[in-house]
Each structure stands twice: as C-alpha cells, then as structure tokens.
Write a protein that holds these residues in place. Sequence first.
Motif, PDB file in Angstrom:
ATOM      1  N   THR A  51     -10.950  -9.230  -6.266  1.00 17.93           N
ATOM      2  CA  THR A  51     -10.291  -8.111  -6.103  1.00 17.93           C
ATOM      3  C   THR A  51      -9.125  -7.387  -6.502  1.00 17.93           C
ATOM      4  OG1 THR A  51     -10.671  -8.917  -3.854  1.00 17.93           O
ATOM      5  CG2 THR A  51      -9.872  -7.428  -3.293  1.00 17.93           C
ATOM      6  N   LEU A  52      -9.602  -6.085  -6.516  1.00 13.43           N
ATOM      7  CA  LEU A  52      -8.472  -5.438  -7.059  1.00 13.43           C
ATOM      8  C   LEU A  52      -7.975  -4.312  -6.149  1.00 13.43           C
ATOM      9  CD1 LEU A  52      -9.789  -4.031 -11.000  1.00 13.43           C
ATOM     10  CD2 LEU A  52      -7.816  -5.431 -10.505  1.00 13.43           C
ATOM     11  N   ASP A  53      -6.797  -4.367  -6.118  1.00 15.94           N
ATOM     12  CA  ASP A  53      -5.835  -3.252  -5.248  1.00 15.94           C
ATOM     13  C   ASP A  53      -5.707  -1.525  -5.521  1.00 15.94           C
ATOM     14  OD1 ASP A  53      -4.572  -3.223  -1.879  1.00 15.94           O
ATOM     15  OD2 ASP A  53      -3.425  -2.204  -3.270  1.00 15.94           O
ATOM     16  N   PHE A  54      -6.187  -0.826  -4.973  1.00 19.79           N
ATOM     17  CA  PHE A  54      -6.523   0.405  -5.818  1.00 19.79           C
ATOM     18  C   PHE A  54      -5.653   1.888  -4.800  1.00 19.79           C
ATOM     19  CE2 PHE A  54      -8.499   4.768  -7.273  1.00 19.79           C
ATOM     20  CZ  PHE A  54      -7.474   4.413  -8.542  1.00 19.79           C
ATOM     21  N   GLN A  55      -4.273   1.861  -4.881  1.00 21.59           N
ATOM     22  CA  GLN A  55      -3.847   2.926  -4.125  1.00 21.59           C
ATOM     23  C   GLN A  55      -3.700   4.246  -5.051  1.00 21.59           C
ATOM     24  OE1 GLN A  55      -0.082   0.736  -3.532  1.00 21.59           O
ATOM     25  NE2 GLN A  55       0.088   1.877  -1.535  1.00 21.59           N
TER      26      GLN A  55
END
Lengths: 369, 392
Positions: free
Chosen positions: B141-145
């Motif tokens: 999982t990549l967190d993208f804000q």
Amino acid sequence: MTWPLVRKDMLLWLRVPQSIMVTLLIPIIIMTVAMLADTVQQQLSVAVVDESGSAEVITNEIEASPYFNPLPATGHEAEAWLHQDGIVAVISIPADYSESVAAREPVIIEMNIRNRDEDLTRNMIMRLYYIIFKANQRLLADIPDVGSHLIIRERPLLPKTISDALYLATGLLVFTALYGGLANTALLTAREWDELAIKEVLLAPRPYYEFVFAKILAGWLETVISIIAVFFFAFLVIELRPVGNLWLIAGFLLLTSLFGAAIGALFGCAIRRIIPAVMLSILISVISWFIGGGFGPVMFTGEAAQQIAWMLPPTYAIAALQQLMHTSRLAGLDYYALIIGFSTVIAILISLFACNQLLLRRPLGQGKE
Amino acid sequence: MTLRSYAENTSSPSLSHMTGASFWALWGIVVKEMLVWVRSPLQVVISLASPLVLLLVATLLFSPSDANRIEIGVITPANAGPYTQKLVQHLTAETGVPMYFEIVTTDPEEAQMLFEQQRIFAVVTVPPDFDLALDQGQPATLDFQVYNAMGDVNKNVQMSFSRSLLAFYNEALPGQVLLQPQVNRLLPHDIPRSGYLSAGILIYALMFVGILSTGVIMTREWEYHTLPELTVSPTPRFILVLSKTLAGLLQAGTITAVIFVIAYFLGDLRPAGNLFLIVAVLFLVGLMFVSFGALVGVAAKRIYLVMPASGIMAIVLWFLSGGFQEPLAVKGTAIFTISQVLPPTYAFEALHKLIHGPSLAGLGFDLFILAGTAIVFLVTATLVLQYQIGAE
C-alpha cells in the motif's frame, strides 16, 4: 472638506449606474465564464474505438473519468472526425484485447492525437496514462492471487475537491477589491482634471492631502459596495460558501480594497486623465490576479513567477482568502494580515505624500486646463 | 432650424452619395484620427501593453515547461530496498512530457508541515514493509496525500502520479502490466504552446485595440461636444462611420504588426501558410472588430464605458473563442456551443489553420462569417449613429 467630497463622489457614482457596472462587470463575467468552464469538468472530447467490443473495464473507466468526453465510434468515423477537426484524439482498443488480458499479455492502447496545441497534447497524453493506470489497477484487482501490485490509499487534503469555478470565484473577490479600489479611485481622482473641476477643489482653504484622503475614502466605499455585490453573485450563482471566519474574510477584502484605493488615488493624481488611469488600473489588477494565484495556485508556476508573486501584496490576500473560504484553518493568516496591513499603510502614506507633492508642484498640469 | 432638421436636409446615409468629396472627407477624418492617436502616447502604450502583457503572462504561466515542477514530499523507510529506490527514481524521472515531480523534502515532519501550509502538492509515504510485501508477491500500500484545493491542479498531480506508477510497474513489476499506452501524433511536430498562444494574441490585439480605438474615436465626438459639427456635415453617415473604422483599423493594425514582430522574435510564432493570405485574414478580422468598436462607441457615448467594455469583451472572447485553448477540446459541452455562435471563433480558426495547419478545410466558411459579421456591425453602427443624431 473630506466628508463633503466623499459625499459628492458617492452621489455621482450612485447616479450613474454605468459607473457601478464598470467595477462589477469584469469579475461577474469572469465568474460566469468560470462557471461555464466548470460544467465541462475539463472533459476533452475523444473518439473511443473498441475493436474488441469487450473492453468495458477501459471504456467504463473513460466514461467515469472527469477528464474525458468519450464519443464511441468506428475506426473510419474516428479517423474522419480527427482529420476534420471534430475531436482532439482517438483512443483505440485492439480486437485481441480479451485474449491478451486472459493470457496476461500487455495490450497496446493506442492514442492518435491532433497535436496542434502543445498544452492540449501534453494534457491528452497525461490523461491517457491516468486512464491506463486506473484500468490496469482495476484489471489486477479482478485477478485472483494476482501477486505483487500496488494499492493506492489516497488522502485528499479537503473532504471535497474545490472546483475550478469556486477557486476562481474566491480569487475574483480579491480581484474585485483590488481592481475596484484602483479603478474607482483613479477615476474619481482623474475626473477632477478631466472635468475641469480641479481649480475649484484646490482653491478650498484646506490642505491638499485632505483632498487625496477624501478620494481614497470615496473610492474605497464604492469598492466595498462592489465587493458585497460580487460576493452575493458568487454565493447565489457559483454557490460559494465560506467555511472560515466571515469577519476575517471581510477584513482581508477591506484591507485589499483600501490598498487598491491608495494606489488608485496616486494613479489619478499622477496621470490626471480618466482613460489611461483606469486602463492602467485594469492592467495592474489583471496582472496581479494572474500572477498572484487567482487563476491557479502560485506554486504551480515557474520559480521566477513565484518569486515575483510573493513580492506582491495581493498574492497574500488571495492565499488568505483561499484558506478562509475553503478551510477553517487559521495557521499563517497572521503573517498574511501583517503583510497586507503593512502594505496598505505604506501605500496610503506614499499616496498622500506623493499626491500632495504633485499638487503643490503642478496643480493643473496634464489635463484640459 | 433645429439641428435634426438641418442634418436631415444636408446629409444622406446612402452609399450612392460617395463622391470625390466623400472620399476626401473620409481621408481627412482618417488622417485627423491618426494624428490624434499618435499625439496620445498613453493610449498607444496601453493599446500595446495589453496584448504584450497577455502574451508574456500566458506564455510564462501556461506553457508546459521543464522549469515547471510539481513539488512534493516523499517519505521513505530508513532501510529503503530496491523497490522503494525504483519508485523514488520514477517519481522524479523527467521522461515524456512535463509535468514532473520534484521532491522538496523527505523529512516526515517537514513534509506534513509544508503540506498543511499548502506549500507542496502531495506527500507520498512508502510504508516500512513495502519492499518485503512486493518481494513476497503481496500487494503493497502506498499512502498518497494530495492537495485538492483546485480541480485542475488536482488533475495534474493525479495524472503525473499515475504516469510515475505506470513506469514503476513497467520496470519493477512487468508481469503486472496488462495495458500499455502508445501515442501517435497527427502533425510531425507539436506546435509549441507559446506559438499557439502567440497566434491567438494577434487576434486579441486586433480585438482589444480595434474595439478600444474605434470606440474611443466614436465617443470622442460626444465627450468633446463635436457631434453638432459632425451632424451638420454633408458627408453621408456611412462614410463618417467607415472613415472612423478605417482609422481604428490602422491603429489596431499597427499594434498587431508590432506584436507580430515581438512574437516572431521572442515567441515561437512561425507562420507555415501563405503570408499574404494571413495578412488578408487579419485585415478581415480587424475590420470585424473595428466595426464592432464603432457600434460600441455610438451606443455607449462615453469613453469610460468603452474602456472596460473593450477589455472585458476582448479577454472573455479570447478565452471562449479559442485564444487560450481550442474550442474543439470541449466539444459536446456548453462552452463549445457558445463558442460556435461567436464570430471570433472563426477568426481564431482561420488564423490557426493558416499558421499551423494541418489543412485549410473550412477556411472559406470562416472568411464568409467574418466578412458577413463585419458588414452587419458596420451597417448597424451607421444606423445607431443616425438614431443618436436624431435623438440629440
């Protein structure tokens, strides 16, 4: 002398509805155009040729995307549209799509693009990447035991993306304040020379700076009325709903309009002709709005443009208003307020001093004496 | 004898009255208006400044350039493995068309602070188990804000992120690439953004200066109280309007020629088509706008109304009619429908066809619309002037 002059200028302004429209028209028209532009959600027209007839994952993704206006077509139709300037691009899905996906072989999704405008070309290519990535993710999600792949957890800053129309409307409120302040004050100051009334005004036994101060005040009051009108237009038509503190929003707009009014008085005193003074006001306010982040965030421009932008007080007003309109955050607002407040005080002092000097040295020059 | 009855007895709006005297009257008015214009340096400067500033601002701000970067923060684990390194490499790669990402910080606290202050567009956080998960054939999982305070900017960030991840897939996880993009271009070379904008700004110059100059020329008769002299002149009304529009056309043409030279040397304006045809189209476009300016002038009768009107109309029409972007890009939408009923759209169309190609198909129709509109405006301006004189 101050109040009688302010009263006279306000009455003159209110008696001529066209002069009120001068400051209202530009922001209202741009807002209306922005609203129209927003209805399209930046959708670009493309022909979609699905030769396989079974690529629903891709066609659905294109259909659902806010970035495309897909027009289903056959290969011949699409080619003809493209060459007749009917569409921007053709997206083609090959006939062996299903077989290739089943065999986990890469499928080439082709885009034929009409590259007359570099920006549009770039946009189309980037949109294709976006759709391909999304569709690829969708296909991977449907495969059991797919193995290594990426899952994107997206966390937007705001609960809802601010539409371009709302963003532009917010910047246009600052534009109204700046432009109104500049143009209204420049007009009513230069009018004294243009309408040959300056001699009577200057013969009054009062210091000249009172005359300048009265002009700043009258121009500022006119602008406040314009801001209220534009705000209600944005509220009712664009559905601009401020999230932050209303008093702070009003404070920033009032300071910006006062800043504009101070510079407008200087333009009026220095130029002494309505046409060039108002034209210069339009030019300055449009440039400040463009560069200062009214059309898009400042950080989206090149480094040189950013450096210029942060030297201009309206940039801080736009940044503050964008924050106040769409969030309830207060961080950084004190700094913005300090910059705009300080700039306004300096602008008023310079305007009073410079106009006084100009009137002392050449009271009747330039205009039709 | 009243002014109105004298005017009615001494002049006729008919074209048939265009005699040698009318010609000299026309010439005299054109010369007088040009002299007044040349003696008003501020008006000349403003006429020149508006298209010039638009050219510079539009080219500077809206051209995809290698200098334009989307500033982001990327947070990676301390023991970054090969997958993480490849991901970071693809996030900052400068391949393909701009926009590219630029990592301004890798410090978690600084990234969060800059993001909340809206100083960076996005923060990508790579979790500590990223490499391990991909190594073991598991999803990572990549967190993208993302900064979503403007739809258009959000779109650009999302698209650049998608391109980087697609490139990452191609290199690091080739077995998971089921779809592959391929782009074919219609023209051998992309038309540079500055070249496209420059061509449109020639029309903008004709539009803005044409409406402003002719509008000011017409309103000056009211502003300087010279209308009574004009109304008792034996010169036909049509000749009066025509001479003033010709003066406006000369002024607009002069400014446009200067802008053309500047755009040629500073921008990427390289006309590919026939230069005589381009000049002819620009003449027709200019005639349409100065005729419109004459109509605006006789209707407004006040200089301070003509000024903002010309500015507003020019900038709005430039946006809607294809100066900023081809209307074709928004086909099927309200904006496209509006653009199709606006005559300036055909001006932009004709000029882009001649300057950039790829074909001249439909040029005849464009020219027909432009010429027809110019005649309608000219006749309407004459009629409105006739009405205004009658109402004096």
